[in-house]
Design a protein around this motif. Structure first.
Motif, PDB file in Angstrom:
ATOM      1  N   GLY A   5     -72.638  -9.012 -45.772  1.00  0.00           N
ATOM      2  CA  GLY A   5     -73.737  -8.087 -46.044  1.00  0.00           C
ATOM      3  C   GLY A   5     -74.961  -8.451 -45.233  1.00  0.00           C
ATOM      4  N   THR A   6     -74.968  -9.663 -44.717  1.00  0.00           N
ATOM      5  CA  THR A   6     -76.106 -10.143 -43.924  1.00  0.00           C
ATOM      6  C   THR A   6     -76.353  -9.200 -42.748  1.00  0.00           C
TER       7      THR A   6
ATOM      8  N   SER B 105     -71.574  -2.300 -56.364  1.00  0.00           N
ATOM      9  CA  SER B 105     -70.298  -1.564 -56.349  1.00  0.00           C
ATOM     10  C   SER B 105     -69.706  -1.586 -54.937  1.00  0.00           C
ATOM     11  N   GLY B 106     -70.569  -1.612 -53.931  1.00  0.00           N
ATOM     12  CA  GLY B 106     -70.093  -1.688 -52.549  1.00  0.00           C
ATOM     13  C   GLY B 106     -69.535  -3.067 -52.211  1.00  0.00           C
TER      14      GLY B 106
ATOM     15  N   LYS C  30     -77.989   1.056 -38.059  1.00  0.00           N
ATOM     16  CA  LYS C  30     -76.719   1.788 -38.253  1.00  0.00           C
ATOM     17  C   LYS C  30     -76.973   3.302 -38.315  1.00  0.00           C
ATOM     18  N   THR C  31     -78.051   3.705 -38.969  1.00  0.00           N
ATOM     19  CA  THR C  31     -78.376   5.139 -39.057  1.00  0.00           C
ATOM     20  C   THR C  31     -78.591   5.707 -37.648  1.00  0.00           C
ATOM     21  N   ALA C  32     -79.347   4.972 -36.841  1.00  0.00           N
ATOM     22  CA  ALA C  32     -79.618   5.443 -35.473  1.00  0.00           C
ATOM     23  C   ALA C  32     -78.317   5.529 -34.682  1.00  0.00           C
ATOM     24  N   GLN C  33     -77.428   4.553 -34.888  1.00  0.00           N
ATOM     25  CA  GLN C  33     -76.145   4.587 -34.150  1.00  0.00           C
ATOM     26  C   GLN C  33     -75.315   5.798 -34.560  1.00  0.00           C
ATOM     27  N   LEU C  34     -75.311   6.120 -35.858  1.00  0.00           N
ATOM     28  CA  LEU C  34     -74.531   7.278 -36.333  1.00  0.00           C
ATOM     29  C   LEU C  34     -75.120   8.578 -35.783  1.00  0.00           C
TER      30      LEU C  34
ATOM     31  N   ILE D  97     -68.093  -5.711 -42.363  1.00  0.00           N
ATOM     32  CA  ILE D  97     -69.536  -5.940 -42.197  1.00  0.00           C
ATOM     33  C   ILE D  97     -70.204  -4.648 -42.634  1.00  0.00           C
ATOM     34  N   ALA D  98     -71.006  -4.736 -43.683  1.00  0.00           N
ATOM     35  CA  ALA D  98     -71.645  -3.523 -44.222  1.00  0.00           C
ATOM     36  C   ALA D  98     -73.152  -3.729 -44.232  1.00  0.00           C
ATOM     37  N   PRO D  99     -73.881  -3.052 -43.346  1.00  0.00           N
ATOM     38  CA  PRO D  99     -75.345  -3.217 -43.339  1.00  0.00           C
ATOM     39  C   PRO D  99     -75.983  -2.735 -44.640  1.00  0.00           C
ATOM     40  N   ASN D 100     -75.278  -1.882 -45.366  1.00  0.00           N
ATOM     41  CA  ASN D 100     -75.805  -1.470 -46.676  1.00  0.00           C
ATOM     42  C   ASN D 100     -74.633  -1.189 -47.610  1.00  0.00           C
ATOM     43  N   PHE D 101     -74.606  -1.903 -48.748  1.00  0.00           N
ATOM     44  CA  PHE D 101     -73.510  -1.755 -49.714  1.00  0.00           C
ATOM     45  C   PHE D 101     -73.800  -0.669 -50.751  1.00  0.00           C
ATOM     46  N   ALA D 102     -74.986  -0.063 -50.712  1.00  0.00           N
ATOM     47  CA  ALA D 102     -75.317   0.949 -51.732  1.00  0.00           C
ATOM     48  C   ALA D 102     -74.677   2.282 -51.336  1.00  0.00           C
TER      49      ALA D 102
END
Ligand SMILES: NC(=O)C1=CN([C@@H]2O[C@H](COP(=O)(O)OP(=O)(O)OC[C@H]3O[C@@H](n4cnc5c(N)ncnc54)[C@H](O)[C@@H]3O)[C@@H](O)[C@H]2O)C=CC1
Ligand SMILES: O=C(O)C1=N[C@H](C(=O)O)C[C@H](O)C1
Length: 267
Positions: A100-101, A243-244, A170-174, A125-130
């Motif tokens: 998560g880091t 939950s993530g 990650k948002t910018a990459q998507l 690797i999850a930049p955000n688990f929410a």
């Protein structure tokens, strides 16, 4: 699915690490194999004030934790430097990393991806688990097809190490994947105070706010002719990430490559 997934937690005393220990304690299918911490080598988690009453050893040497505890998963919630080191070591010892880091470079992400593939071991690797943040990112990707002009405002607590946040990157990459190559704004713009326009990923500006009282929040603001669209997510408590984390620790058991982003694990 394995009925007992043994998890090592790196960073147990941190804000996320503490929340993760509580979650692991509540799940009958998980058990805490060990913690990797910067102090208290050889002691039990239950011996440490403020940590849950869990009968698992603490290691300051991550290699010993990986060698001696028959763990399935290493959950890393530390710092970019150590998250990367722990991820690499876990893959070398055949333990699946769930990381998560945030704050990794693209080279570090590529190296962990390469190593997971070479070893045939699953990793997340999850930049955000929410889940709400993952939806915010997916909705933003969709919106970018129709609104290519966008800026990202991320707001976090004032103890955060990295900026911009992993979620903003990650948002910018998507968005970059979804929109046609696009130049925002106009050529004559000039910053009369350096940094006024924020960071830049592919022409998208990212603004990072750090204040006490905040946890983790992001607004993705799209502009079009005569209209704006704002997609917003707030984590008001670190429970929002659990939950993530749980899903990642379960699903990583069936993976044989590294996945970057929780969206790959959601139905
Ligand atoms: N993916 C996600 O959904 C989320 C990710 N994060 C990320 O998780 C990381 C941790 O966040 P927080 O818990 O808020 O930070 P924190 O600063 O509260 O905790 C980090 C912990 O790691 C420990 N640590 C540092 N180096 C270590 C090492 N070598 N070995 C073992 N432990 C070590 C520190 O002592 C500290 O207790 C950050 O990178 C943050 O950006 C945070 C929230 C959600
Ligand atoms: O450090 C945090 O707190 C968070 N970090 C992650 C990020 O950098 O995006 C996820 C969440 O925003 C909380």
């Amino acid at each position: 699915m394995k009925d007992n997934i043994r998890i090592i937690v790196a960073g147990p005393r941190g804000k996320m690490g503490m929340e993760a220990l509580k979650m692991i304690d509540k799940q009958s299918k998980f058990s805490l194999a060990a913690c990797i911490d910067r102090k208290n080598d050889g002691q039990k988690v239950s011996d440490i004030d403020g940590l849950p009453d869990l009968d698992a050893p603490i290691y300051t040497n991550p290699e010993n934790a990986l060698m001696e505890t028959e763990a399935d998963v290493l959950l890393d919630l530390t710092t970019p430097e150590y998250g990367y080191k722990h991820g690499k070591l876990a893959l070398e010892y055949g333990v699946r990393p769930v990381i998560g880091t945030t704050g990794f470079s693209q080279d570090q992400l590529d190296e962990l991806t390469r190593l997971a593939e070479e070893k045939g071991i699953g990793a997340v690797i999850a930049p955000n688990f929410a889940v709400g943040a993952v939806l915010m990112m997916q909705f933003s990707k969709w919106a970018a097809k129709h609104f290519p002009d966008v800026e990202i405002i991320e707001k976090h607590h004032d103890q955060k190490l990295d900026a911009p946040s992993g979620t903003a990157v990650k948002t910018a990459q998507l968005i970059q994947e979804a929109r046609e190559p696009h130049h925002q704004g106009h050529e004559e713009e000039e910053e009369t105070l350096k940094g006024a326009r924020g960071a830049d990923i592919d022409g998208m500006k990212i603004h990072s706010m750090r204040l006490p009282g905040l946890i983790a929040h992001q607004e993705v603001v799209f502009g079009g002719l005569g209209q704006t669209l704002t997609i917003k997510h707030d984590s008001h408590h670190r429970e929002s990430f659990m939950s993530g984390v749980k899903l990642s620790a379960e699903k990583v058991m069936d993976l044989d490559v590294l996945v970057y982003g929780l969206e790959h694990l959601l139905d």
